[in-house]
Design an enzyme around this catalytic site. Sequence first.
Site, PDB file in Angstrom:
ATOM      1  N   CYS B 161      23.425  35.379  -3.114  1.00 43.89           N
ATOM      2  CA  CYS B 161      22.865  34.584  -1.984  1.00 43.89           C
ATOM      3  C   CYS B 161      23.044  35.310  -0.522  1.00 43.89           C
ATOM      4  O   CYS B 161      22.509  34.639   0.416  1.00 43.89           O
ATOM      5  CB  CYS B 161      23.346  33.198  -1.778  1.00 43.89           C
ATOM      6  SG  CYS B 161      23.208  32.582  -3.697  1.00 43.89           S
ATOM      7  N   HIS B 294      24.602  28.241   6.055  1.00 45.31           N
ATOM      8  CA  HIS B 294      24.222  28.347   4.538  1.00 45.31           C
ATOM      9  C   HIS B 294      23.842  27.030   4.044  1.00 45.31           C
ATOM     10  O   HIS B 294      22.448  26.966   3.273  1.00 45.31           O
ATOM     11  CB  HIS B 294      25.291  28.950   3.705  1.00 45.31           C
ATOM     12  CG  HIS B 294      24.932  29.598   2.653  1.00 45.31           C
ATOM     13  ND1 HIS B 294      23.758  30.464   2.316  1.00 45.31           N
ATOM     14  CD2 HIS B 294      25.380  29.157   1.369  1.00 45.31           C
ATOM     15  CE1 HIS B 294      23.483  30.620   1.116  1.00 45.31           C
ATOM     16  NE2 HIS B 294      24.416  30.095   0.295  1.00 45.31           N
ATOM     17  N   HIS B 329      17.086  26.413  -1.711  1.00 43.53           N
ATOM     18  CA  HIS B 329      17.943  27.847  -1.656  1.00 43.53           C
ATOM     19  C   HIS B 329      17.004  28.888  -2.110  1.00 43.53           C
ATOM     20  O   HIS B 329      16.768  28.898  -3.374  1.00 43.53           O
ATOM     21  CB  HIS B 329      19.175  27.576  -2.257  1.00 43.53           C
ATOM     22  CG  HIS B 329      20.353  28.525  -2.116  1.00 43.53           C
ATOM     23  ND1 HIS B 329      19.875  29.790  -1.465  1.00 43.53           N
ATOM     24  CD2 HIS B 329      21.390  28.686  -2.795  1.00 43.53           C
ATOM     25  CE1 HIS B 329      20.979  30.606  -1.631  1.00 43.53           C
ATOM     26  NE2 HIS B 329      21.884  29.974  -2.448  1.00 43.53           N
TER      27      HIS B 329
END
Lengths: 354, 400
Positions: B161, B294, B329
């Site tokens: 990520c 995030h 995400h």
Amino acid sequence: MKKVYIQSIGSVSAQKTFDNNEFLEEIIEHHDNVISAVNPVYKEYIPPAAARRMAKGIKMSVVASTIALQEAGLDNVDAVITGTGMGCLIDSEKFVSAIIDNNEEYLTPTPFIQSTHNTVGGQIALGLGCKGYNFTYVHGSISFESALLDAKMQLELDEAESILVGGVDELAAHTVAIHKVVTHVKAEAVSSTKLLESKTEGAVFGEGANFFVLSNQKMENTYAELIGVTTFNTLEKSTLSETVTDFLKENNLNVNDIDVLVQGNNGDVKFDDYYHQLSANLFSETQQVCYKHLCGEFNTASSFGVWLASKILKTQRIPEIVSLNDVKANKLETILLYNQYRGENHSFILLRTC
Amino acid sequence: MSKGIAITGMGIISAIGNNVAENYNALIEGNKGISRISKIETIHKDAIMVGEIAATNQELIDQLNLPPENNYCRTALLGAIAAKQAVAAAQISDITTYKTGLVSATSVGGMDMTEKYYYQYLEDKNTQKYIEGHHAGDSTQKIAAQLGIEKSLVTTISTACSSAANAIMLGARLIKSGKLDRVVVGGTDCLSKFTINGFKTLMILSDTYNTPFDENRKGLNLGEAAAFLVLESDAVVTAENKEVLAYVKGYGNANDAYHQTASSANGDGATLAMQKALKVAGLDAKKIDYINAHGTATGNNDLSEGRAIINVFGQEVPDFSSTKAYTGHTLAAAGAIEAVYSILALQHNVIFPNLNYKTQMKEFAITPQTSLKHKALEAVLSNSLGFGGNCSTVIFSKQA
């Protein structure tokens, strides 16, 4: 700008290379189109319970990096940078086939986690307790070189003092099978001694992990200085010589300064032409060395090439088995490495004794 | 303290829009792009929500004018579209005028095709063209080809990520070192059964709209997206009289070294990454006006990241929000789409809301910005934290 050195090495490959005291004295002659790594005794490096669950790529990397760290006398580094073409493939295959075979039921997370490309880098950092910079490059045959370039940039600018850099790829059954179907893997078994003369399509696939501690401090046992590394997504055969000469010039060198040319010929008649372009012309008077008949072809096989070149510079000898032509260098000081895969992702690396 | 690297163009395609303007409008209107999945057949389809891009692969292929025999996977299609937008936005008419490279990021790569044709590859010749598109670098090679980048430095980062944030970081360093005059940086990831099932086995997928930093958060929604920035050296900016959108002012990458998938309770890696970024930027923590977190809405991330933010900012935590409630995400692309959002925030002096938030987390006293806020912004910090303990922070600034 500080100079950058290869301080230590560690290798797990299709030859017995995990003992740094040896240098291809014993050669394993393969007769296959797929060659696996020679396993070290993993439990000497990894607790058996942990090793049992570890992907092969991770195991090979942990061993190779441990050897490199031990040789460098370090128990930690400032950064960990890895290159891998396809990551832990066996786990990727396990997970994807389980999804299909079981219609998305009864799945477990372990293969998924081990299939993420940076799992090796992450696992090494975990093992060392290394909180430093940690990158993973996944770009075909320049995955390892990208890692090398990144490390070199940091060390030159003194942003780090020692960096663990490695290249790793593992074989996986289904992936080999589908690559055979599209003729990326040779249809028939080939003897390693005959590989480079092969007139057929495809390569002999291999696997391995080759790790190095790079540093901007020169030590007594330092292998070599890393002078330059450069990568190109595409290159034309017709202008290859020009590209090489430009690269050498940027590093204040010309063709005559190169004592040994190490190339990534893999026996694929369709693509070894790039190497012939250099070996038959610009470097026809230079001692030429090859290595993929020993380690096989995989996206990070060029890291084995760097292992070989480092050993050559340190031991000041070239094992006969890697010699391609009859020209004998009158000194072993400066080595140029060139690699590409299927006409893409080309790289040049310059190493020198120090 | 070093000078920031100029950003002269950006492009994006996500669940909330097919270009920069559409994304911006959705952000200020509060229009999230989360829904039930439509293009992938999965037994989990009623148990998950995703940030899916409306266009089908064929529509993307048509948009790019690709011939029928192309072997582009969805990751490559999305990436090519966003990258071309960025280059056009940077007013580049001839990419070969300057030494230009490409650093992309992906975690899925061609897995969307591999999972579809896994066994058929052995028998069905029509599917075999996708075999060589599986590896992560292939989509990047295709994006380079689409942009006309040849004989250049082109590479791919895959650190879960944090990937695209890392691509941006590397790009900035390549320009600083003089190795490149110009670099296209970003990332792309499409939805896939592989990632859906992977995250399902980790039990961190929510069955409803994701609620970052909420006490009752249930997990993340996966998303797909691609976004790219064009970074150019000062010399090019001056020579070409380019408009600069913002600067990559600071960056840092650190490793949590705690666990393969979970973040440490105190967010060590994230703390280090933010501190490194501030150091590179030569900025005090109090100079940060907004944090695009995030904030995946997993139990673990939001706690860990929240603690890290407090570690770094102490009593003076700036306004912060996660935009993942809008887009989901997007894995390797997250750092890139959130870079675009950080730049939009700077350009428009606006902080985007952290949607779906109701209840403060019991572990700390900080709460995200829940409504659109107009505020003069000089510096925005963006976090991207990935598996393998990979923590990255990029700081964007209005001034160099």
